[in-house]
Design a protein around this motif. Structure first.
Motif, PDB file in Angstrom:
ATOM      1  N   UNK A 116      40.900  35.532  40.668  1.00  0.00           N
ATOM      2  CA  UNK A 116      40.793  36.582  39.853  1.00  0.00           C
ATOM      3  C   UNK A 116      40.624  38.371  40.108  1.00  0.00           C
ATOM      4  N   UNK A 117      40.759  38.213  41.069  1.00  0.00           N
ATOM      5  CA  UNK A 117      41.573  39.734  41.623  1.00  0.00           C
ATOM      6  C   UNK A 117      42.935  39.901  41.311  1.00  0.00           C
ATOM      7  N   UNK A 118      44.005  39.171  41.662  1.00  0.00           N
ATOM      8  CA  UNK A 118      45.144  39.159  41.476  1.00  0.00           C
ATOM      9  C   UNK A 118      45.054  39.401  39.433  1.00  0.00           C
ATOM     10  N   UNK A 119      45.125  38.626  39.286  1.00  0.00           N
ATOM     11  CA  UNK A 119      44.648  38.495  37.263  1.00  0.00           C
ATOM     12  C   UNK A 119      44.053  39.747  37.238  1.00  0.00           C
ATOM     13  N   UNK A 120      43.151  40.278  37.629  1.00  0.00           N
ATOM     14  CA  UNK A 120      42.381  41.900  37.813  1.00  0.00           C
ATOM     15  C   UNK A 120      43.563  42.795  37.656  1.00  0.00           C
ATOM     16  N   UNK A 121      44.316  42.516  39.435  1.00  0.00           N
ATOM     17  CA  UNK A 121      44.954  43.879  38.393  1.00  0.00           C
ATOM     18  C   UNK A 121      46.222  44.070  38.674  1.00  0.00           C
ATOM     19  N   UNK A 122      46.964  42.087  37.562  1.00  0.00           N
ATOM     20  CA  UNK A 122      48.073  41.972  36.902  1.00  0.00           C
ATOM     21  C   UNK A 122      47.419  43.655  35.055  1.00  0.00           C
ATOM     22  N   UNK A 123      46.727  42.738  34.945  1.00  0.00           N
ATOM     23  CA  UNK A 123      45.686  42.951  33.630  1.00  0.00           C
ATOM     24  C   UNK A 123      45.545  45.059  33.630  1.00  0.00           C
ATOM     25  N   UNK A 124      45.405  45.415  34.580  1.00  0.00           N
ATOM     26  CA  UNK A 124      45.501  47.392  34.967  1.00  0.00           C
ATOM     27  C   UNK A 124      46.911  47.760  34.343  1.00  0.00           C
TER      28      UNK A 124
END
Length: 155
Positions: free
Chosen positions: A18-26
């Motif tokens: 989730x943290x990796x995906x959240x950073x990627x989305x931003x």
């Protein structure tokens, strides 16, 4: 196992994802925002600075939604179990729990409650393998300890 033991469990792999995906989305939404420039001559659309900030804001909102999954947790002690899922928190005394289950093929553990209800524990996920198994064993041990203290009094 002492009577004051508290078991606190959180998922492992899903938090990293989730943290990796959240950073990627931003990052992706920020890149899209920077690519929104004025008229290019290829279409009627024009983008302002506000549109760029709105795109970044939208990326942040999506990232916050993704990070809601990281709130998953279960905490248990001699009195009962507190489960926090993505939506909703539950405080269940051990008297209402019939069993702690983690069936083969299940994505997560669950509590089988007295009224034939089931409460999913999303914090104990099959993807975490041994971490989840150890968590279920700890919850079962607390439940068994509670059952042993209640049964002699009832008989």
């Amino acid at each position: 196992m002492s009577g004051s033991e508290v078991v606190r469990l959180r998922p492992q792999r899903i938090r990293v994802m989730c943290w990796s995906l959240a950073v990627a989305v931003v990052v992706v939404f920020s890149l899209i925002a920077t690519s929104l420039t004025g008229p290019t001559g290829s279409g009627p659309a024009t983008f302002q600075r506000g549109d760029q900030f709105a795109m970044i804001g939208l990326g942040l909102l999506v990232a916050i939604g993704i990070l809601m999954v990281t709130r998953l947790r279960v905490e248990a002690d001699a009195q009962g179990v507190r489960v926090r899922n993505v939506i909703g928190s539950y405080d269940v005394p051990w008297d209402e729990v019939r069993a702690v289950r983690f069936n083969r093929g299940s994505a997560w553990a669950s509590l089988e409650l007295v009224g034939e209800e089931q409460l999913n524990i999303l914090a104990l996920q099959a993807a975490d393998k041994e971490h989840a198994v150890a968590g279920v064993r700890a919850l079962r041990a607390l439940h068994a300890t509670h059952q042993q203290t209640v049964t002699p009094q009832a008989g």
